[in-house]
Design a protein around this motif. Structure first.
Motif, short mmCIF file in Angstrom:
data_model
loop_
_atom_site.label_atom_id
_atom_site.label_comp_id
_atom_site.label_asym_id
_atom_site.label_seq_id
_atom_site.Cartn_x
_atom_site.Cartn_y
_atom_site.Cartn_z
N PRO A 48 -10.50 1.36 1.23
CA PRO A 48 -9.62 2.32 0.56
C PRO A 48 -8.18 2.28 1.07
CG PRO A 48 -11.73 3.33 1.00
CD PRO A 48 -11.76 1.98 1.69
N THR A 49 -8.01 2.03 2.36
CA THR A 49 -6.64 1.97 2.91
C THR A 49 -5.83 0.83 2.30
OG1 THR A 49 -7.51 0.67 4.76
CG2 THR A 49 -7.25 3.05 5.10
N ALA A 50 -6.52 -0.23 1.84
CA ALA A 50 -5.81 -1.37 1.25
C ALA A 50 -5.16 -0.98 -0.07
CB ALA A 50 -6.77 -2.52 1.03
N TYR A 52 -3.34 1.50 -0.75
CA TYR A 52 -1.99 2.03 -0.57
C TYR A 52 -0.96 0.94 -0.27
CZ TYR A 52 -4.29 6.54 -0.63
OH TYR A 52 -5.02 7.63 -1.00
N ARG A 53 -1.40 -0.27 -0.08
CA ARG A 53 -0.44 -1.38 0.04
C ARG A 53 0.10 -1.79 -1.32
NH1 ARG A 53 -4.79 -4.22 3.24
NH2 ARG A 53 -4.68 -3.35 5.34
N HIS A 54 -0.53 -1.29 -2.37
CA HIS A 54 -0.16 -1.69 -3.73
C HIS A 54 0.27 -0.52 -4.62
CE1 HIS A 54 -1.96 -5.61 -2.78
NE2 HIS A 54 -2.93 -4.91 -2.21
N PHE A 55 -0.35 0.65 -4.41
CA PHE A 55 -0.04 1.81 -5.25
C PHE A 55 0.00 3.06 -4.38
CE2 PHE A 55 -2.58 -1.19 -7.79
CZ PHE A 55 -1.65 -1.53 -8.77
N ARG A 56 0.85 3.99 -4.77
CA ARG A 56 0.96 5.24 -4.01
C ARG A 56 -0.20 6.19 -4.31
NH1 ARG A 56 6.07 4.39 -6.04
NH2 ARG A 56 5.71 5.92 -7.70
N SER A 57 -0.77 6.08 -5.51
CA SER A 57 -1.81 6.98 -5.94
C SER A 57 -2.49 6.40 -7.18
CB SER A 57 -1.22 8.35 -6.29
OG SER A 57 -0.30 8.22 -7.37
N ILE A 58 -3.56 7.06 -7.62
CA ILE A 58 -4.20 6.66 -8.87
C ILE A 58 -3.22 6.82 -10.04
CG2 ILE A 58 -5.92 7.40 -10.57
CD1 ILE A 58 -7.15 5.59 -8.55
N GLU A 59 -2.39 7.87 -9.98
CA GLU A 59 -1.39 8.06 -11.04
C GLU A 59 -0.42 6.89 -11.09
OE1 GLU A 59 -2.29 10.30 -8.85
OE2 GLU A 59 -3.14 11.94 -10.03
#
Length: 219
Positions: A48-50, A52-59
């Protein structure tokens, strides 16, 4: 080892695309508002931490999906409006292009149809902004047509909006009428053709009834 940064960047892009693809697959049966971050990363096989390397959130991921989905829609809209030939040929070609697009990108079409009025505000706004740009581009294309002589910019945008809305509506109907159901698909095609004819009739008579550049009718 000078190639290492490039290799890492390529791997990062592959992971990002895998997250987008996994989310799109998961959204076949649910809305974005119910999609969980861990659900997406589990499907890709990353921690799951990975994410945040690509997106700030599901939104944020949803906004990226909007860009991807409407990016695939853009060439279809542009080609549909610029199709040459007489009225019936243009209508038939436009409907064919819409059906082909739905067959090629069903998950994208379903995502936009569901989230356009969904519960995630940043995604709704991203769709709205993208469609506004499409509408402006369609208006510019329509302005080049000799039939648009004397039309105001506002009226051309109104006509463009009718075309964009009609295309999106027809795409949604084709989504529910797959190629395996030819009778239902034919029904959608006939309805779409009638709608396009009606838009065409209105276009031909609008300036005449409302004066130059769509001014209010005189009494």
């Amino acid at each position: 080892m000078s190639h290492t940064p490039g290799v890492r960047q390529a791997q990062k892009q592959r992971t990002r695309q895998a997250l987008l693809d996994a989310a799109l697959d998961l959204l076949e049966g649910q809305s974005l508002s119910s999609l969980g971050l861990r659900e997406v990363t589990r499907a890709v096989g990353v921690a799951p931490t990975a994410f945040y390397r690509h997106f700030r959130s599901i939104e944020d991921l949803g906004v990226a999906l909007v860009e991807e989905a409407l990016g695939s829609l853009h060439p279809m809209i542009r080609t549909t409006v610029s199709t040459t030939g007489d009225g019936e040929e243009r209508i038939a070609r436009a409907i064919e292009l819409i059906a082909d697009h739905v067959d090629g990108y069903p998950a994208h079409v379903r995502f936009i149809a569901r989230e356009r009025h969904g519960g995630v505000r940043p995604v709704r706004e991203a769709i709205r902004d993208q469609l506004a740009r499409f509408t402006a581009e369609v208006g510019e294309a329509l302005a080049k047509d000799p039939e648009s002589t004397g039309w105001s910019e506002d009226d051309l945008l109104m006509l463009a909006q009718l075309h964009v809305d009609q295309m999106l509506g027809t795409a949604s109907l084709f989504l529910e009428a797959p190629a395996t159901e030819p009778a239902e698909r034919e029904r959608v095609s006939r309805m779409a053709a009638r709608q396009l004819r009606l838009i065409g009739i209105g276009r031909r008579h609008w300036p005449d009834r409302h004066g130059p550049a769509g001014a209010p009718p005189t009494t």
